[in-house]
Design a protein around this motif. Structure first.
Motif, PDB file in Angstrom:
ATOM      1  N   ARG A   1      27.925  61.381  30.713  1.00 36.87           N
ATOM      2  CA  ARG A   1      29.249  61.263  31.315  1.00 36.87           C
ATOM      3  C   ARG A   1      29.293  60.066  32.250  1.00 36.87           C
ATOM      4  NH1 ARG A   1      31.978  66.434  34.014  1.00 36.87           N
ATOM      5  NH2 ARG A   1      32.004  66.962  31.804  1.00 36.87           N
ATOM      6  N   SER A   2      30.361  59.292  32.150  1.00 40.87           N
ATOM      7  CA  SER A   2      30.506  58.111  33.016  1.00 40.87           C
ATOM      8  C   SER A   2      30.679  58.550  34.451  1.00 40.87           C
ATOM      9  CB  SER A   2      31.726  57.295  32.578  1.00 40.87           C
ATOM     10  OG  SER A   2      31.564  56.853  31.258  1.00 40.87           O
ATOM     11  N   ALA A   3      29.981  57.922  35.366  1.00 43.77           N
ATOM     12  CA  ALA A   3      30.127  58.254  36.771  1.00 43.77           C
ATOM     13  C   ALA A   3      31.303  57.509  37.356  1.00 43.77           C
ATOM     14  CB  ALA A   3      28.851  57.874  37.527  1.00 43.77           C
ATOM     15  N   PRO A   4      32.217  58.224  38.055  1.00 46.03           N
ATOM     16  CA  PRO A   4      33.355  57.548  38.628  1.00 46.03           C
ATOM     17  C   PRO A   4      32.954  56.698  39.804  1.00 46.03           C
ATOM     18  CG  PRO A   4      33.295  59.849  39.337  1.00 46.03           C
ATOM     19  CD  PRO A   4      32.208  59.676  38.346  1.00 46.03           C
ATOM     20  N   PRO A   5      33.731  55.686  40.141  1.00 47.54           N
ATOM     21  CA  PRO A   5      33.450  54.909  41.327  1.00 47.54           C
ATOM     22  C   PRO A   5      33.337  55.815  42.537  1.00 47.54           C
ATOM     23  CG  PRO A   5      35.142  53.845  40.018  1.00 47.54           C
ATOM     24  CD  PRO A   5      34.898  55.169  39.395  1.00 47.54           C
ATOM     25  N   SER A   6      32.471  55.469  43.466  1.00 47.53           N
ATOM     26  CA  SER A   6      32.139  56.387  44.546  1.00 47.53           C
ATOM     27  C   SER A   6      33.179  56.462  45.630  1.00 47.53           C
ATOM     28  CB  SER A   6      30.784  55.964  45.155  1.00 47.53           C
ATOM     29  OG  SER A   6      30.882  54.622  45.654  1.00 47.53           O
ATOM     30  N   ASP A   7      34.049  55.484  45.783  1.00 49.65           N
ATOM     31  CA  ASP A   7      35.015  55.543  46.858  1.00 49.65           C
ATOM     32  C   ASP A   7      36.287  54.817  46.480  1.00 49.65           C
ATOM     33  OD1 ASP A   7      34.466  52.814  47.148  1.00 49.65           O
ATOM     34  OD2 ASP A   7      32.913  53.221  48.635  1.00 49.65           O
ATOM     35  N   GLY A   8      37.250  54.869  47.426  1.00 44.46           N
ATOM     36  CA  GLY A   8      38.543  54.247  47.169  1.00 44.46           C
ATOM     37  C   GLY A   8      38.454  52.756  46.967  1.00 44.46           C
ATOM     38  N   SER A   9      37.567  52.081  47.687  1.00 42.68           N
ATOM     39  CA  SER A   9      37.464  50.626  47.561  1.00 42.68           C
ATOM     40  C   SER A   9      37.015  50.226  46.163  1.00 42.68           C
ATOM     41  CB  SER A   9      36.484  50.080  48.601  1.00 42.68           C
ATOM     42  OG  SER A   9      36.957  50.322  49.911  1.00 42.68           O
ATOM     43  N   ALA A  10      36.026  50.946  45.615  1.00 42.11           N
ATOM     44  CA  ALA A  10      35.534  50.621  44.278  1.00 42.11           C
ATOM     45  C   ALA A  10      36.635  50.808  43.242  1.00 42.11           C
ATOM     46  CB  ALA A  10      34.322  51.496  43.942  1.00 42.11           C
ATOM     47  N   ARG A  11      37.389  51.898  43.351  1.00 43.06           N
ATOM     48  CA  ARG A  11      38.470  52.148  42.398  1.00 43.06           C
ATOM     49  C   ARG A  11      39.582  51.105  42.563  1.00 43.06           C
ATOM     50  NH1 ARG A  11      38.206  56.840  39.564  1.00 43.06           N
ATOM     51  NH2 ARG A  11      36.877  58.516  40.343  1.00 43.06           N
ATOM     52  N   THR A  12      39.853  50.722  43.793  1.00 43.93           N
ATOM     53  CA  THR A  12      40.896  49.721  44.021  1.00 43.93           C
ATOM     54  C   THR A  12      40.526  48.396  43.366  1.00 43.93           C
ATOM     55  OG1 THR A  12      41.479  50.770  46.123  1.00 43.93           O
ATOM     56  CG2 THR A  12      42.227  48.512  45.784  1.00 43.93           C
ATOM     57  N   TRP A  13      39.273  47.974  43.519  1.00 44.14           N
ATOM     58  CA  TRP A  13      38.836  46.733  42.879  1.00 44.14           C
ATOM     59  C   TRP A  13      38.846  46.853  41.366  1.00 44.14           C
ATOM     60  CZ3 TRP A  13      39.052  42.338  45.045  1.00 44.14           C
ATOM     61  CH2 TRP A  13      38.849  42.202  46.424  1.00 44.14           C
ATOM     62  N   LEU A  14      38.471  48.029  40.863  1.00 44.30           N
ATOM     63  CA  LEU A  14      38.503  48.242  39.416  1.00 44.30           C
ATOM     64  C   LEU A  14      39.922  48.094  38.885  1.00 44.30           C
ATOM     65  CD1 LEU A  14      37.009  49.059  36.837  1.00 44.30           C
ATOM     66  CD2 LEU A  14      37.385  51.456  37.458  1.00 44.30           C
ATOM     67  N   ALA A  15      40.902  48.571  39.648  1.00 42.13           N
ATOM     68  CA  ALA A  15      42.304  48.452  39.235  1.00 42.13           C
ATOM     69  C   ALA A  15      42.799  47.011  39.340  1.00 42.13           C
ATOM     70  CB  ALA A  15      43.172  49.366  40.086  1.00 42.13           C
ATOM     71  N   ALA A  16      42.239  46.240  40.282  1.00 43.74           N
ATOM     72  CA  ALA A  16      42.696  44.866  40.480  1.00 43.74           C
ATOM     73  C   ALA A  16      42.148  43.912  39.417  1.00 43.74           C
ATOM     74  CB  ALA A  16      42.277  44.376  41.868  1.00 43.74           C
ATOM     75  N   VAL A  17      41.004  44.254  38.821  1.00 40.22           N
ATOM     76  CA  VAL A  17      40.348  43.346  37.869  1.00 40.22           C
ATOM     77  C   VAL A  17      41.277  42.882  36.741  1.00 40.22           C
ATOM     78  CG1 VAL A  17      38.583  43.269  36.062  1.00 40.22           C
ATOM     79  CG2 VAL A  17      37.982  44.018  38.353  1.00 40.22           C
ATOM     80  N   PRO A  18      41.999  43.783  36.037  1.00 39.69           N
ATOM     81  CA  PRO A  18      42.811  43.292  34.909  1.00 39.69           C
ATOM     82  C   PRO A  18      43.911  42.337  35.335  1.00 39.69           C
ATOM     83  CG  PRO A  18      43.342  45.572  35.405  1.00 39.69           C
ATOM     84  CD  PRO A  18      42.102  45.240  36.184  1.00 39.69           C
ATOM     85  N   PHE A  19      44.515  42.552  36.500  1.00 41.40           N
ATOM     86  CA  PHE A  19      45.556  41.643  36.966  1.00 41.40           C
ATOM     87  C   PHE A  19      44.966  40.274  37.302  1.00 41.40           C
ATOM     88  CE2 PHE A  19      47.494  45.776  37.710  1.00 41.40           C
ATOM     89  CZ  PHE A  19      48.778  45.571  37.216  1.00 41.40           C
ATOM     90  N   VAL A  20      43.777  40.258  37.902  1.00 40.02           N
ATOM     91  CA  VAL A  20      43.116  38.991  38.207  1.00 40.02           C
ATOM     92  C   VAL A  20      42.787  38.248  36.918  1.00 40.02           C
ATOM     93  CG1 VAL A  20      41.059  37.924  39.209  1.00 40.02           C
ATOM     94  CG2 VAL A  20      42.185  39.827  40.399  1.00 40.02           C
TER      95      VAL A  20
END
Length: 329
Positions: free
Chosen positions: A6-25
């Motif tokens: 099972r894929s481990a989710p990002p550990s905190d809000g900052s990691a998820r926020t950066w993950l969401a920003a990657v495609p727009f960048v």
């Protein structure tokens, strides 16, 4: 024992926020790179809107670049803020999937517009083949699936036992009321974006192609903020942006078999936000979290996410008991 697959989710809000920003960048970088490669081969104005493969809307090159980059930056910022504030809600992985889907769809359209205009001496002669639409949708769906995979699994909400119900001690012959307002920032943002995009499209390309966007905004915004009321008549949902007499849903107390409260996961249980209908149940779910779940006399369930749901459920049970006693008498 935890599964190693099972894929481990990002550990905190900052990691998820950066993950969401990657495609727009990534989309902004690709868009800028394509523009630099074709800048000296573009007509001015550009063909930016098409109907039946023919150009019917135009924009200046600076105007198109500014609007495209502004929209990508605005959406990336909004998605990132929502994800940062909502961690670790179960619907965050789906928000991230939405980031990848949205950025890919917009990126395909913006980059495709530049490439379609390259080497055209007259923007009115630019053509947009019909197959671009399904191909763009396919690219966006693939990106959304990739985003969902990268987001991993979110921790589920702890659920209250199904039988955990209660009553409020309201003396016979007296009545009580309860009311709360629940709002959905994602739906508010979506409604505003739809109305704003509709106005922009209406001004630039005509009001007929903008009608769908404007209608979507007019439908979404009333659902984005709702007052939930419980009284002797039952459960009522009223949009706060519409006149007080308007009701999204009213469930009379004599149709309520029992009410309870528990954590509700929007995407896992209902597939998204808004007024949702699925087999055996329906509901108004504007966020994941605490909610009232009403079991109706016909066996179906109705759910609404709202704060202080336990009090609302207990009061509904009190009035439902009274209604059943009257009918039995």
């Amino acid at each position: 024992m935890k599964s190693a697959l099972r894929s481990a989710p990002p550990s905190d809000g900052s990691a998820r926020t950066w993950l969401a920003a990657v495609p727009f960048v990534v989309v902004i970088v690709v868009f800028a790179g394509i523009y630099m490669g074709v800048a000296d081969r573009l007509p001015d104005p550009l063909a930016t809107h098409f109907r039946d493969e023919r150009a019917d809307g135009f924009s200046s090159v600076p105007g198109f670049l500014t609007a495209s980059l502004a929209l990508l930056l605005a959406l990336g910022s909004v998605f990132g803020l929502l994800i940062h504030l909502r961690v670790p809600a179960p619907d965050v992985p789906w928000l991230i999937a939405g980031c990848y889907f949205t950025s890919a769809e917009l990126g395909y359209v913006f980059c495709g517009t530049l490439l379609a205009n390259a080497d055209a001496s007259d923007a009115s002669a630019v053509r947009e083949p019909w197959w671009q639409l399904p191909v763009g949708l396919g690219v966006a769906l693939f990106a959304g699936a990739l985003g969902r995979l990268l987001a991993g699994a979110a921790p589920p909400w702890p659920r209250r036992a199904p039988g955990a119900t209660s009553r409020l001690d309201v003396p016979a012959g007296t009545t009580a009321g309860w009311s709360r307002t629940i709002s959905s920032p994602p739906l508010i943002v979506l409604g505003v974006l739809l109305l704003g995009a509709g106005l922009v499209v209406g001004i630039l390309a005509g009001w007929f192609p903008a009608a769908g966007l404007l209608f979507g905004g007019a439908v979404v915004l009333p659902l984005a903020s709702v007052r939930v009321t419980v009284d002797r008549r039952g459960l009522a949902l009223s949009p706060t942006l519409l006149p007080g007499r308007f009701r999204l849903r009213r469930i009379p107390v004599d149709r309520i078999a029992e009410a309870g409260s528990r954590r509700i996961a929007c995407f896992a249980e209902f597939g998204g936000w808004g007024y949702r209908i699925r087999s055996g149940a329906s509901g108004l779910v504007l966020r994941s979290g605490e909610g009232v779940v009403v079991r109706l006399t016909n066996g179906r369930e109705f759910a609404v996410t709202v704060d202080d749901a336990a009090t609302a459920a207990a009061l509904l049970n009190t009035y439902a008991d009274r209604a059943q006693a009257r009918q039995g008498g």
